[in-house]
Write a protein that holds these residues in place. Structure first.
Motif, short mmCIF file in Angstrom:
data_model
loop_
_atom_site.label_atom_id
_atom_site.label_comp_id
_atom_site.label_asym_id
_atom_site.label_seq_id
_atom_site.Cartn_x
_atom_site.Cartn_y
_atom_site.Cartn_z
N ALA A 60 0.47 7.07 17.94
CA ALA A 60 0.72 8.08 16.91
C ALA A 60 1.93 8.93 17.28
CB ALA A 60 -0.52 8.97 16.72
N ALA A 61 2.05 9.29 18.54
CA ALA A 61 3.20 10.07 18.99
C ALA A 61 4.50 9.28 18.79
CB ALA A 61 3.04 10.47 20.46
N LEU A 62 4.47 8.01 19.15
CA LEU A 62 5.67 7.18 18.98
C LEU A 62 6.02 6.98 17.51
CD1 LEU A 62 5.05 4.48 21.73
CD2 LEU A 62 6.85 6.24 21.70
N ALA A 63 5.01 7.01 16.65
CA ALA A 63 5.24 6.83 15.21
C ALA A 63 5.70 8.12 14.53
CB ALA A 63 3.96 6.33 14.54
N GLY A 64 5.82 9.19 15.33
CA GLY A 64 6.36 10.43 14.77
C GLY A 64 5.33 11.45 14.34
N ALA A 65 4.11 11.40 14.88
CA ALA A 65 3.10 12.40 14.53
C ALA A 65 3.68 13.79 14.75
CB ALA A 65 1.84 12.21 15.38
N PRO A 66 3.48 14.71 13.80
CA PRO A 66 4.10 16.03 13.90
C PRO A 66 3.53 16.91 15.00
CG PRO A 66 2.63 15.93 12.01
CD PRO A 66 2.69 14.55 12.58
N ASP A 67 2.30 16.66 15.41
CA ASP A 67 1.67 17.49 16.43
C ASP A 67 1.63 16.76 17.77
OD1 ASP A 67 1.08 19.49 14.52
OD2 ASP A 67 -0.73 18.40 13.93
N GLU A 74 -12.39 15.13 31.64
CA GLU A 74 -13.01 16.26 32.34
C GLU A 74 -12.00 17.10 33.12
OE1 GLU A 74 -16.98 17.06 35.00
OE2 GLU A 74 -16.23 15.02 34.83
N TYR A 75 -11.16 16.46 33.92
CA TYR A 75 -10.25 17.20 34.79
C TYR A 75 -8.77 17.01 34.50
CZ TYR A 75 -14.44 17.88 37.61
OH TYR A 75 -15.70 18.21 38.03
N PHE A 76 -8.41 15.93 33.82
CA PHE A 76 -7.00 15.60 33.63
C PHE A 76 -6.72 15.25 32.17
CE2 PHE A 76 -7.90 14.84 38.06
CZ PHE A 76 -6.82 15.44 38.69
N ALA A 77 -5.44 15.33 31.80
CA ALA A 77 -5.04 15.04 30.42
C ALA A 77 -3.61 14.53 30.40
CB ALA A 77 -5.14 16.30 29.57
N ILE A 78 -3.26 13.89 29.28
CA ILE A 78 -1.87 13.54 28.99
C ILE A 78 -1.55 14.08 27.61
CG2 ILE A 78 -0.16 11.72 28.62
CD1 ILE A 78 -1.72 9.94 30.52
N GLU A 79 -0.46 14.81 27.52
CA GLU A 79 0.07 15.24 26.22
C GLU A 79 1.16 14.27 25.82
OE1 GLU A 79 1.60 19.20 26.42
OE2 GLU A 79 -0.39 20.10 26.29
N PHE A 80 1.03 13.70 24.64
CA PHE A 80 2.05 12.80 24.10
C PHE A 80 2.80 13.58 23.02
CE2 PHE A 80 -1.41 9.86 25.33
CZ PHE A 80 -0.72 9.06 26.22
N THR A 81 4.08 13.75 23.23
CA THR A 81 4.94 14.40 22.24
C THR A 81 6.10 13.45 21.98
OG1 THR A 81 4.35 16.54 23.16
CG2 THR A 81 6.23 16.50 21.69
N GLY A 82 5.97 12.66 20.93
CA GLY A 82 7.03 11.69 20.62
C GLY A 82 7.25 10.73 21.77
N GLU A 83 8.45 10.74 22.29
CA GLU A 83 8.85 9.80 23.34
C GLU A 83 8.40 10.20 24.74
OE1 GLU A 83 10.54 6.84 22.90
OE2 GLU A 83 10.35 7.17 20.74
N GLN A 84 7.85 11.40 24.91
CA GLN A 84 7.53 11.92 26.23
C GLN A 84 6.04 12.13 26.41
OE1 GLN A 84 10.03 12.67 28.68
NE2 GLN A 84 8.22 12.69 29.95
N GLY A 85 5.52 11.72 27.57
CA GLY A 85 4.14 11.99 27.94
C GLY A 85 4.13 12.84 29.19
N ILE A 86 3.19 13.78 29.26
CA ILE A 86 3.06 14.64 30.43
C ILE A 86 1.61 14.62 30.89
CG2 ILE A 86 3.31 16.97 31.35
CD1 ILE A 86 5.35 17.49 29.08
N PRO A 100 7.89 8.39 30.06
CA PRO A 100 8.08 8.02 28.66
C PRO A 100 6.80 7.44 28.06
CG PRO A 100 9.85 7.14 30.03
CD PRO A 100 8.79 7.65 30.96
N THR A 101 6.50 7.84 26.85
CA THR A 101 5.31 7.33 26.16
C THR A 101 5.35 5.81 26.10
OG1 THR A 101 5.17 9.37 24.87
CG2 THR A 101 4.00 7.46 24.00
N ARG A 102 6.54 5.23 25.92
CA ARG A 102 6.67 3.76 25.86
C ARG A 102 6.29 3.09 27.18
NH1 ARG A 102 8.66 2.61 21.11
NH2 ARG A 102 10.08 4.04 20.07
N GLN A 103 6.34 3.82 28.28
CA GLN A 103 5.88 3.30 29.57
C GLN A 103 4.38 3.53 29.77
OE1 GLN A 103 7.61 1.64 32.01
NE2 GLN A 103 9.33 1.56 30.62
N LEU A 104 3.90 4.64 29.24
CA LEU A 104 2.48 4.97 29.40
C LEU A 104 1.57 4.06 28.57
CD1 LEU A 104 2.73 8.85 29.44
CD2 LEU A 104 2.24 7.33 31.38
N LEU A 105 2.04 3.65 27.42
CA LEU A 105 1.22 2.80 26.55
C LEU A 105 0.82 1.49 27.24
CD1 LEU A 105 -0.11 2.78 23.81
CD2 LEU A 105 2.01 1.94 22.83
#
Length: 131
Positions: A60-67, A74-86, A100-105
Motif C-alpha cells: 500500500a505504501a509503494l502504491a502511494g497510500a496517503p498515510d 508487541e515490542y517492535f514496528a515498521i512504518e512504511f511511508t512510500g519508498e521508505q521503511g523505518i 527501502p520499502t522495496r527491500q523490506l517487502l
C-alpha cells in the motif's frame, strides 16, 4: 546487511525463530532483526498471518497510500511511508533502522517462507541493501 534466519531450541522441547544481523547498531542490536522475531507472544502460525499484513501495508505504501502504514506487534514496528521503511522499538523510537520499502517487502516474504518451513527446514540468509 545480511540477515540470518535459524531455529533455536527453547525448553521444553520447542523451537523459536531467530533472526541475526551482521550489522547491529552501537548497542549490538538490530532493530530490524528484532522486528521480524517479535511474534507478540502468539506463536509461529499467528506470526505468518501477521507478516501477510506487513506485506499488504508495504504494498500500500509503494502504491502511494496517503498515510503512513504502521506494521506493529508487541515490542517492535515498521512504518512504511512510500519508498521508505523505518523499523523501531515501541519503547525507543529514536533507535531505528531505515530501509527501502522495496527491500523490506521481499525480506518479509523470505521470513514468512522460513517460518512456514518450520524447525525442520533449512536455515536461511538474506542480503538487504539499506541504501
Amino acid at each position: 546487511m545480511k540477515l540470518t534466519f535459524s531455529w533455536v531450541a527453547s525448553p521444553p522441547g520447542t523451537y523459536r525463530a531467530c533472526c541475526e544481523s551482521d550489522a547491529p547498531n552501537a548497542q549490538d542490536v538490530s532493530v530490524l532483526a528484532h522486528t521480524l522475531e517479535d511474534d507478540g507472544g502468539l506463536g509461529v502460525d499467528r506470526a505468518i498471518a501477521w507478516i501477510e499484513e506487513g506485506k499488504r501495508l508495504a504494498q500500500a505504501a509503494l502504491a502511494g497510500a496517503p498515510d503512513t502504514q504502521v506494521w506493529a506487534r508487541e515490542y517492535f514496528a515498521i512504518e512504511f511511508t512510500g519508498e521508505q521503511g523505518i523499523a523501531f522499538g515501541m519503547d525507543d523510537p529514536v533507535r531505528a533502522e531505515k530501509a527501502p520499502t522495496r527491500q523490506l517487502l521481499p525480506l518479509l516474504q523470505h521470513w514468512q517462507d522460513f517460518l512456514k518451513a518450520g524447525p525442520g527446514g533449512p536455515d536461511a540468509c538474506v542480503d538487504i541493501d539499506l541504501t
